[in-house]
Write a protein that holds these residues in place. Sequence first.
Motif, PDB file in Angstrom:
ATOM      1  N   ASN A  54       0.796  -1.271   0.124  1.00 51.34           N
ATOM      2  CA  ASN A  54       0.225   0.077  -0.164  1.00 51.34           C
ATOM      3  C   ASN A  54       0.648   1.166   0.094  1.00 51.34           C
ATOM      4  O   ASN A  54       0.386   2.471   0.115  1.00 51.34           O
ATOM      5  N   ASN A  55       2.055   1.185  -0.104  1.00 52.94           N
ATOM      6  CA  ASN A  55       2.951   2.284  -0.038  1.00 52.94           C
ATOM      7  C   ASN A  55       3.259   3.016   1.149  1.00 52.94           C
ATOM      8  O   ASN A  55       3.618   4.145   1.062  1.00 52.94           O
ATOM      9  N   LYS A  56       2.454   2.424   2.255  1.00 59.15           N
ATOM     10  CA  LYS A  56       2.579   3.329   3.700  1.00 59.15           C
ATOM     11  C   LYS A  56       3.649   3.044   4.591  1.00 59.15           C
ATOM     12  O   LYS A  56       3.971   3.545   5.377  1.00 59.15           O
ATOM     13  N   GLU A  57       4.498   1.803   3.986  1.00 61.60           N
ATOM     14  CA  GLU A  57       5.616   1.609   4.667  1.00 61.60           C
ATOM     15  C   GLU A  57       6.691   1.317   3.935  1.00 61.60           C
ATOM     16  O   GLU A  57       6.592   0.840   2.649  1.00 61.60           O
ATOM     17  N   VAL A  58       8.038   1.356   4.416  1.00 58.78           N
ATOM     18  CA  VAL A  58       9.122   0.911   3.661  1.00 58.78           C
ATOM     19  C   VAL A  58       9.754  -0.085   4.433  1.00 58.78           C
ATOM     20  O   VAL A  58       9.860   0.181   5.614  1.00 58.78           O
ATOM     21  N   ILE A  59       9.960  -1.129   3.878  1.00 60.22           N
ATOM     22  CA  ILE A  59      10.484  -2.401   4.434  1.00 60.22           C
ATOM     23  C   ILE A  59      11.938  -2.691   4.115  1.00 60.22           C
ATOM     24  O   ILE A  59      12.524  -2.536   2.828  1.00 60.22           O
ATOM     25  N   ILE A  60      12.995  -2.576   5.165  1.00 58.02           N
ATOM     26  CA  ILE A  60      14.461  -2.479   4.771  1.00 58.02           C
ATOM     27  C   ILE A  60      14.684  -3.922   5.512  1.00 58.02           C
ATOM     28  O   ILE A  60      14.348  -4.365   6.488  1.00 58.02           O
ATOM     29  N   GLU A  61      15.478  -4.860   4.608  1.00 57.04           N
ATOM     30  CA  GLU A  61      15.860  -5.820   5.140  1.00 57.04           C
ATOM     31  C   GLU A  61      17.463  -5.839   5.296  1.00 57.04           C
ATOM     32  O   GLU A  61      18.287  -5.446   4.645  1.00 57.04           O
ATOM     33  N   LYS A  62      17.770  -6.141   6.541  1.00 56.35           N
ATOM     34  CA  LYS A  62      19.363  -6.388   7.009  1.00 56.35           C
ATOM     35  C   LYS A  62      19.286  -7.961   7.244  1.00 56.35           C
ATOM     36  O   LYS A  62      18.391  -8.609   7.372  1.00 56.35           O
ATOM     37  N   SER A  63      20.700  -8.471   7.372  1.00 56.60           N
ATOM     38  CA  SER A  63      20.713  -9.733   7.650  1.00 56.60           C
ATOM     39  C   SER A  63      19.689 -10.459   8.197  1.00 56.60           C
ATOM     40  O   SER A  63      19.190 -11.481   7.735  1.00 56.60           O
ATOM     41  N   TYR A  64      19.548 -10.165   9.382  1.00 53.61           N
ATOM     42  CA  TYR A  64      18.639 -11.079  10.187  1.00 53.61           C
ATOM     43  C   TYR A  64      17.451 -10.313  10.835  1.00 53.61           C
ATOM     44  O   TYR A  64      16.993 -10.588  11.801  1.00 53.61           O
ATOM     45  N   LYS A  65      17.238  -9.077  10.152  1.00 51.94           N
ATOM     46  CA  LYS A  65      16.384  -8.381  10.690  1.00 51.94           C
ATOM     47  C   LYS A  65      15.597  -7.650   9.539  1.00 51.94           C
ATOM     48  O   LYS A  65      16.190  -7.269   8.524  1.00 51.94           O
ATOM     49  N   LYS A  66      14.274  -7.392  10.016  1.00 52.70           N
ATOM     50  CA  LYS A  66      13.625  -6.251   9.330  1.00 52.70           C
ATOM     51  C   LYS A  66      13.406  -5.000   9.638  1.00 52.70           C
ATOM     52  O   LYS A  66      12.955  -5.094  10.906  1.00 52.70           O
ATOM     53  N   ILE A  67      13.522  -4.047   9.125  1.00 50.93           N
ATOM     54  CA  ILE A  67      13.196  -2.747   9.954  1.00 50.93           C
ATOM     55  C   ILE A  67      12.217  -2.092   8.935  1.00 50.93           C
ATOM     56  O   ILE A  67      11.927  -2.226   7.720  1.00 50.93           O
ATOM     57  N   ILE A  68      10.915  -1.560   9.673  1.00 48.24           N
ATOM     58  CA  ILE A  68       9.800  -0.965   9.025  1.00 48.24           C
ATOM     59  C   ILE A  68       9.759   0.499   9.134  1.00 48.24           C
ATOM     60  O   ILE A  68       9.872   0.954  10.441  1.00 48.24           O
ATOM     61  N   LEU A  69       9.441   1.031   8.317  1.00 50.02           N
ATOM     62  CA  LEU A  69       9.641   2.822   8.456  1.00 50.02           C
ATOM     63  C   LEU A  69       8.284   3.181   8.050  1.00 50.02           C
ATOM     64  O   LEU A  69       7.848   2.793   6.899  1.00 50.02           O
ATOM     65  N   LYS A  70       7.536   3.707   8.834  1.00 46.53           N
ATOM     66  CA  LYS A  70       6.046   4.182   8.377  1.00 46.53           C
ATOM     67  C   LYS A  70       6.063   5.505   7.958  1.00 46.53           C
ATOM     68  O   LYS A  70       6.733   6.559   8.305  1.00 46.53           O
ATOM     69  N   LYS A  71       4.946   5.801   7.024  1.00 46.51           N
ATOM     70  CA  LYS A  71       4.728   7.042   6.456  1.00 46.51           C
ATOM     71  C   LYS A  71       4.663   8.088   7.374  1.00 46.51           C
ATOM     72  O   LYS A  71       5.067   9.263   7.048  1.00 46.51           O
ATOM     73  N   ASN A  72       4.081   8.103   8.600  1.00 48.57           N
ATOM     74  CA  ASN A  72       3.961   9.035   9.563  1.00 48.57           C
ATOM     75  C   ASN A  72       5.144   9.279  10.507  1.00 48.57           C
ATOM     76  O   ASN A  72       5.055   9.929  11.388  1.00 48.57           O
TER      77      ASN A  72
END
Length: 176
Positions: A54-72
């Motif tokens: 839905n383009n409201k989050e950016v999903i960042i993949e690091k080796s063992y981890k996912k980081i979610i950045l939200k639109k707000n």
Amino acid sequence: MIGFLIRKVFCKNLASELTEIKLTENGFSISEPFEANTKSFHWNEIKDVRFSENNKEVIIEKSYKKIILKKNNIGWYDFIQNVPSNFTDFDFDYIKDLMDSLKPCEVCGIVAVRENECIVCETIAWNNEMTESKIEYLKLKQSEFYSDQIKNRKEIKKVAEPEHGFKADKNWKLHI
Ligand SMILES: [Zn+2]
């Protein structure tokens, strides 16, 4: 912008709106509310950057981890415009279209109006179905937006400056 942030903090009290993303020399940092440490990331350690469906989050993949950045999150618009081009899963065209579609806000002077609402000051753009005249409306909304400066007798800048990854409108006028 300080007024904008304070309003978000006290009126909405949503933790994701207090999370701040900042660009650093070779990556970015994330400061979350109620956590003392700022986490820093280097682009080299990131495997993938992409938007959620839905383009409201950016999903960042690091080796063992996912980081979610939200639109707000604070700094989101600055972040999405500065993802390095080697992340080929990232939708750079979407960002270009999004930024190109923004219109200047007559209240805060930032080019951030999307679907008639300003992303920065959250004001609805004036339209001729409103009961107030355009000037009355802009005076009212600017008084609200700059209420902290007015209360503290601080001078309000007369020229809009680029903020948080958005351009400023050179023709913007302060009506109060
Ligand atoms: Zn605005």
